[in-house]
Design an enzyme around this catalytic site. Structure first.
Site, PDB file in Angstrom:
ATOM      1  N   SER A 135      -8.303  11.009 -24.694  1.00 32.69           N
ATOM      2  CA  SER A 135      -8.241  12.465 -24.824  1.00 32.69           C
ATOM      3  C   SER A 135      -7.804  12.810 -26.234  1.00 32.69           C
ATOM      4  O   SER A 135      -7.165  12.006 -26.924  1.00 32.69           O
ATOM      5  CB  SER A 135      -7.236  13.034 -23.822  1.00 32.69           C
ATOM      6  OG  SER A 135      -6.916  14.383 -24.117  1.00 32.69           O
ATOM      7  N   TYR A 148       0.862  12.476 -19.891  1.00 31.15           N
ATOM      8  CA  TYR A 148      -0.532  12.444 -20.349  1.00 31.15           C
ATOM      9  C   TYR A 148      -0.596  12.033 -21.820  1.00 31.15           C
ATOM     10  O   TYR A 148      -1.404  11.189 -22.208  1.00 31.15           O
ATOM     11  CB  TYR A 148      -1.158  13.824 -20.142  1.00 31.15           C
ATOM     12  CG  TYR A 148      -2.668  13.845 -20.232  1.00 31.15           C
ATOM     13  CD1 TYR A 148      -3.439  13.233 -19.256  1.00 31.15           C
ATOM     14  CD2 TYR A 148      -3.314  14.508 -21.264  1.00 31.15           C
ATOM     15  CE1 TYR A 148      -4.827  13.266 -19.309  1.00 31.15           C
ATOM     16  CE2 TYR A 148      -4.700  14.547 -21.323  1.00 31.15           C
ATOM     17  CZ  TYR A 148      -5.446  13.925 -20.355  1.00 31.15           C
ATOM     18  OH  TYR A 148      -6.821  13.955 -20.415  1.00 31.15           O
TER      19      TYR A 148
END
Length: 256
Positions: A135, A148
């Site tokens: 990401s 995350y």
């Protein structure tokens, strides 16, 4: 493709199938994987896709998934690690069990799948390709996203190390770092959007335009955009590319 039952995993699976790959749809959500298979079968041959139940955090389940796939097609050329979660908590509110679950799915899951894939590809002696779906948050941390941020950064560095280890066998390992992909996403669910709205002082219905307008291109990223990146990295056109991160985020962050 892990996480193939929804979101970017589904988009990646569909894109690879359209490019001609035989695709194993690995997901703990079997119904979701079967739904992806049905979508692919509307335009591709029946023998090109197989839904496989796989809990990426379990060694036994991962081995079973590979046995099932190899029993069906006899070999493996590509692994795409795409199963992931994003528990949205501020640091001071982060439950330890949610932190540990993110580590299990986003890091241990990638490791277990890659280890099994590498063993298979080395034994085949034909090279191969591994892709970690990371990401932009793995490059440029986002607020209230401790687990995350950490796991997506870890996925990038695992891929770089694997590229060094596996290059001698002709196995290439790369990462894709997407920006925010909203369509079909389980991560961008209504609850997560509410958290993002609160974080940025805006209304929930303003969240998607807000994030799109943070990019240089002011263009919403679609699942097909990420699938196209994966197809390229798996193709012979990328035969000299390994240990790299392809950032598909409409220009929101820059690779350092």
């Amino acid at each position: 493709v892990t996480g193939a039952g929804s979101g970017l995993g589904r988009s990646l699976a569909i894109g690879l199938a359209r490019a001609g790959a035989m695709v194993g749809l690995a997901d703990v959500d079997v119904a979701g994987a079967q739904e992806t298979a049905a979508m692919i079968l509307k335009e591709r041959p029946k023998n090109q896709v197989k839904a496989i139940r796989c809990d990426v955090t379990s060694e036994q389940s991962v081995r079973g998934a590979f046995d099932e796939l190899l029993g069906e097609w006899g070999g493996l050329d590509i692994l795409v690690n795409a199963a992931g979660i994003a528990p949205p908590f501020a640091l001071v509110d982060m439950p330890a069990d949610k932190w540990r679950l993110a580590l299990e799915v986003n890091l241990t899951g990638y490791f277990l799948m890659a280890r099994e894939a590498a063993r298979t590809m080395i034994a085949q002696g034909m090279g191969g390709c591994v892709i970690n779906l990371s990401s932009k948050s793995g490059l440029d941390a986002s607020k209230n996203n401790t687990a995350y941020n950490a796991t997506k950064a870890g996925e990038l560095h695992m891929a770089r190390g694997w590229a060094l280890e596996l290059g001698q066998y002709g196995i290439r390992v790369n990462s894709i770092a997407p920006g925010n992909v909203f369509e079909g996403s389980k991560i961008w669910n209504p609850e997560y959007i509410k958290v993002c709205a609160k974080k940025n002082g805006i209304k929930p219905e303003e969240v998607i335009p807000f994030y799109v307008n943070k990019t240089a291109l002011r263009r919403e990223i679609k699942g097909q955009d990420i699938a196209d990146a994966a197809v390229f990295l798996c193709s012979d056109r990328a035969r000299t590319i390994t240990g790299q991160t392809l950032v598909a985020d409409s220009g929101q962050v820059m690779v350092r």
